[in-house]
Design a protein around this motif. Structure first.
Motif, short mmCIF file in Angstrom:
data_model
loop_
_atom_site.label_atom_id
_atom_site.label_comp_id
_atom_site.label_asym_id
_atom_site.label_seq_id
_atom_site.Cartn_x
_atom_site.Cartn_y
_atom_site.Cartn_z
N GLU A 55 0.84 -0.72 -4.40
CA GLU A 55 0.49 -2.57 -3.59
C GLU A 55 2.07 -2.28 -3.24
N CYS A 56 2.24 -2.44 -2.13
CA CYS A 56 3.33 -3.54 -0.40
C CYS A 56 4.07 -4.44 -1.95
N GLN A 57 5.29 -3.74 -2.05
CA GLN A 57 6.34 -5.25 -2.75
C GLN A 57 6.92 -6.35 -2.16
N HIS A 58 6.12 -6.14 -0.56
CA HIS A 58 6.27 -7.49 0.35
C HIS A 58 4.93 -8.69 0.39
N SER A 60 1.79 -7.65 -1.30
CA SER A 60 0.73 -7.23 -1.88
C SER A 60 -0.48 -6.52 -2.09
N TYR A 86 9.42 2.66 1.64
CA TYR A 86 10.21 3.03 0.23
C TYR A 86 10.23 4.64 -0.19
N CYS A 93 12.42 0.96 -2.22
CA CYS A 93 12.26 0.01 -0.77
C CYS A 93 13.55 0.01 0.85
N CYS A 98 10.81 -6.23 2.63
CA CYS A 98 11.49 -6.32 1.27
C CYS A 98 12.32 -5.67 0.45
N SER A 101 13.95 -4.41 -3.08
CA SER A 101 12.70 -4.39 -3.89
C SER A 101 12.47 -2.75 -4.45
N SER A 102 11.08 -3.12 -5.79
CA SER A 102 11.33 -0.98 -5.92
C SER A 102 9.09 -1.55 -6.19
N LEU A 103 8.84 -0.40 -5.69
CA LEU A 103 7.11 -0.28 -6.06
C LEU A 103 7.47 -0.63 -7.61
N ASP A 104 6.76 -0.22 -8.40
CA ASP A 104 5.72 -0.12 -10.11
C ASP A 104 5.48 1.58 -10.17
#
Length: 120
Positions: A55-58, A60, A86, A93, A98, A101-104
């Motif tokens: 899922e993209c942080q920008h 979803s 990323y 990222c 985004c 931010s970071s991927l989960d």
């Protein structure tokens, strides 16, 4: 653009995600679905496994396109919808909407010649 891949198997750690030998360095990922319904993927990047929620942080949206998540140069995970990029090893990222931010992360491990969800 084609539809993102849709995993149909829920992986709960009782069976492997796939054979280690099938996960090539900087290659295509394994896609899977977690027991909670989240879609995820695992890649081998510079010899190490890295698991991420798909899922993209920008916005979803899923990160995969035609069964892949790396851009053409095979250096970054790329969101095909808005161009967020990323780092494959940290999930951070480093470009696009985004940035910062970071991927989960999803904990994965390699054992007995297979890739597994990490337990505990």
């Amino acid at each position: 653009m084609t539809e993102p891949s849709t995993p149909t198997i829920l992986f709960d750690g009782t069976e492997p995600l796939g054979a280690s030998a099938d996960l090539q360095d900087n290659g295509k990922p394994f896609f899977f679905q977690l027991p909670n319904g989240q879609k995820a993927f695992v890649i081998r990047w510079q010899g190490q496994l890295h698991g991420w929620i798909n899922e993209c942080q920008h916005a979803s949206v899923p990160m995969d396109f035609d069964g892949d998540i790396l851009e053409g140069g095979r250096q970054f995970i790329l969101c095909p919808y808005h161009g967020a990029i990323y780092q494959p090893d940290t999930g951070k990222c480093v470009g696009g909407p985004c940035r910062g931010s970071s991927l989960d992360a999803v904990a994965v491990e390699e054992r007995d010649g297979a890739v597994w969800l990490k337990q505990g």
